[in-house]
Design a protein around this motif. Structure first.
Motif, PDB file in Angstrom:
ATOM      1  N   ASN A 171       5.787  -0.646   7.591  1.00 41.96           N
ATOM      2  CA  ASN A 171       5.157   0.424   6.813  1.00 41.96           C
ATOM      3  C   ASN A 171       6.146   1.057   5.832  1.00 41.96           C
ATOM      4  OD1 ASN A 171       2.886   2.388   6.348  1.00 41.96           O
ATOM      5  ND2 ASN A 171       4.516   3.767   6.969  1.00 41.96           N
ATOM      6  N   TYR A 172       7.352   1.341   6.284  1.00 41.03           N
ATOM      7  CA  TYR A 172       8.366   1.936   5.398  1.00 41.03           C
ATOM      8  C   TYR A 172       8.612   1.017   4.206  1.00 41.03           C
ATOM      9  CZ  TYR A 172      12.794   3.756   3.675  1.00 41.03           C
ATOM     10  OH  TYR A 172      13.791   4.254   2.873  1.00 41.03           O
ATOM     11  N   ALA A 214       5.430   0.791   1.891  1.00 43.44           N
ATOM     12  CA  ALA A 214       5.249   2.014   1.109  1.00 43.44           C
ATOM     13  C   ALA A 214       6.274   2.081  -0.014  1.00 43.44           C
ATOM     14  CB  ALA A 214       5.356   3.238   2.019  1.00 43.44           C
ATOM     15  N   ASN A 215       7.503   1.752   0.286  1.00 43.03           N
ATOM     16  CA  ASN A 215       8.564   1.743  -0.720  1.00 43.03           C
ATOM     17  C   ASN A 215       8.256   0.726  -1.814  1.00 43.03           C
ATOM     18  OD1 ASN A 215      11.001   2.389  -1.946  1.00 43.03           O
ATOM     19  ND2 ASN A 215      12.198   1.084  -0.604  1.00 43.03           N
ATOM     20  N   MET A 222       4.822   1.858  -3.787  1.00 46.69           N
ATOM     21  CA  MET A 222       4.878   3.143  -4.492  1.00 46.69           C
ATOM     22  C   MET A 222       6.153   3.300  -5.322  1.00 46.69           C
ATOM     23  SD  MET A 222       2.118   4.579  -3.664  1.00 46.69           S
ATOM     24  CE  MET A 222       0.851   4.149  -2.504  1.00 46.69           C
ATOM     25  N   SER A 238       6.536   0.339  12.098  1.00 45.03           N
ATOM     26  CA  SER A 238       7.094   1.418  11.276  1.00 45.03           C
ATOM     27  C   SER A 238       8.056   0.861  10.231  1.00 45.03           C
ATOM     28  CB  SER A 238       7.775   2.477  12.149  1.00 45.03           C
ATOM     29  OG  SER A 238       8.915   1.959  12.789  1.00 45.03           O
ATOM     30  N   PRO A 280       8.736   6.442   1.370  1.00 46.77           N
ATOM     31  CA  PRO A 280       7.879   7.551   1.779  1.00 46.77           C
ATOM     32  C   PRO A 280       8.676   8.857   1.845  1.00 46.77           C
ATOM     33  CG  PRO A 280       7.596   5.676   3.246  1.00 46.77           C
ATOM     34  CD  PRO A 280       8.754   5.366   2.346  1.00 46.77           C
ATOM     35  N   SER A 281       8.132   9.906   1.280  1.00 54.01           N
ATOM     36  CA  SER A 281       8.776  11.228   1.244  1.00 54.01           C
ATOM     37  C   SER A 281      10.201  11.168   0.694  1.00 54.01           C
ATOM     38  CB  SER A 281       8.772  11.881   2.637  1.00 54.01           C
ATOM     39  OG  SER A 281       7.454  12.056   3.081  1.00 54.01           O
ATOM     40  N   ARG A 282      10.464  10.124  -0.070  1.00 60.12           N
ATOM     41  CA  ARG A 282      11.795   9.917  -0.672  1.00 60.12           C
ATOM     42  C   ARG A 282      12.917   9.850   0.380  1.00 60.12           C
ATOM     43  NH1 ARG A 282       9.226  13.538  -4.160  1.00 60.12           N
ATOM     44  NH2 ARG A 282       8.647  12.589  -6.131  1.00 60.12           N
TER      45      ARG A 282
END
Length: 188
Positions: free
Chosen positions: A156-157, A160-161, A164, A153, A168-170
């Protein structure tokens, strides 16, 4: 090696010339200075990976030695520190991760070295650390599997940061870290 890794991360392995590595390293571009130290561009990449493996082993040794310094902190605080350390390690390995995702399928032996020298030892260290926490000691858990979930996790965080250009989800990092630690507290 650091400059070569940065260039490989930015441009790609194939698109980076030896002359560009030489220039970025302060050598005369095209003069063959790189070949005084390495036989090939691939050898530079392999050396950079091995340097990161050595660094990771040293970091894990230091962390194991320092773990007792924080034993008096509440578990949630120790977990938050662990999550922060994982995110910091991802930032530290940023160029290596980018090269891994972009180019390392060309070098399966180097992927195996990274897996065995960096990735698996980090997950094993998380499992070992969790299993030695007094609040969790009575739990008969599959610590390697839990470490895989918790460590995954964090990866992944960060990925993704990084990919993108926002989390994630700001969700701000501190919010993620607190949620991560609170979920891990559910093991108690």
């Amino acid at each position: 090696m650091a400059e070569a890794l940065r260039l490989f991360a930015d441009r790609g392995y194939a698109a980076t010339s030896v002359a560009e590595i030489e220039a970025a390293s302060g050598l005369s571009p095209g003069a063959g200075g790189l070949y005084r130290h390495f036989r090939s561009k691939e050898e530079v990449l392999a050396a950079a990976i091995r340097e990161h493996i050595t660094s990771t082993k040293s970091q894990l040794d230091v962390i194991r030695e320092q773990a007792t310094q924080f034993a008096d902190l509440p578990l949630v605080e120790r977990l938050k520190m662990t999550c922060h350390a994982g995110l910091a390690k991802m930032r530290e390995e940023q160029d290596l991760v980018r090269v891994l995702f972009r180019d390392l399928d060309q070098f399966p032996e180097l992927v195996a070295e990274m897996r065995e020298g960096i990735v698996n030892p980090l997950y094993e260290a998380i499992a070992e650390w969790l299993s030695t926490q007094p609040e969790l000691a009575d739990n008969d858990e599959d610590w390697p599997a839990i470490a895989s979930i918790l460590g995954g996790s964090v990866v992944n965080y960060w990925l993704a940061n990084e990919s993108m250009h926002e989390p994630p989800s700001r969700i701000a990092e501190e919010r993620f870290v607190l949620a991560w630690a609170r979920l891990a507290m559910g093991l108690c």
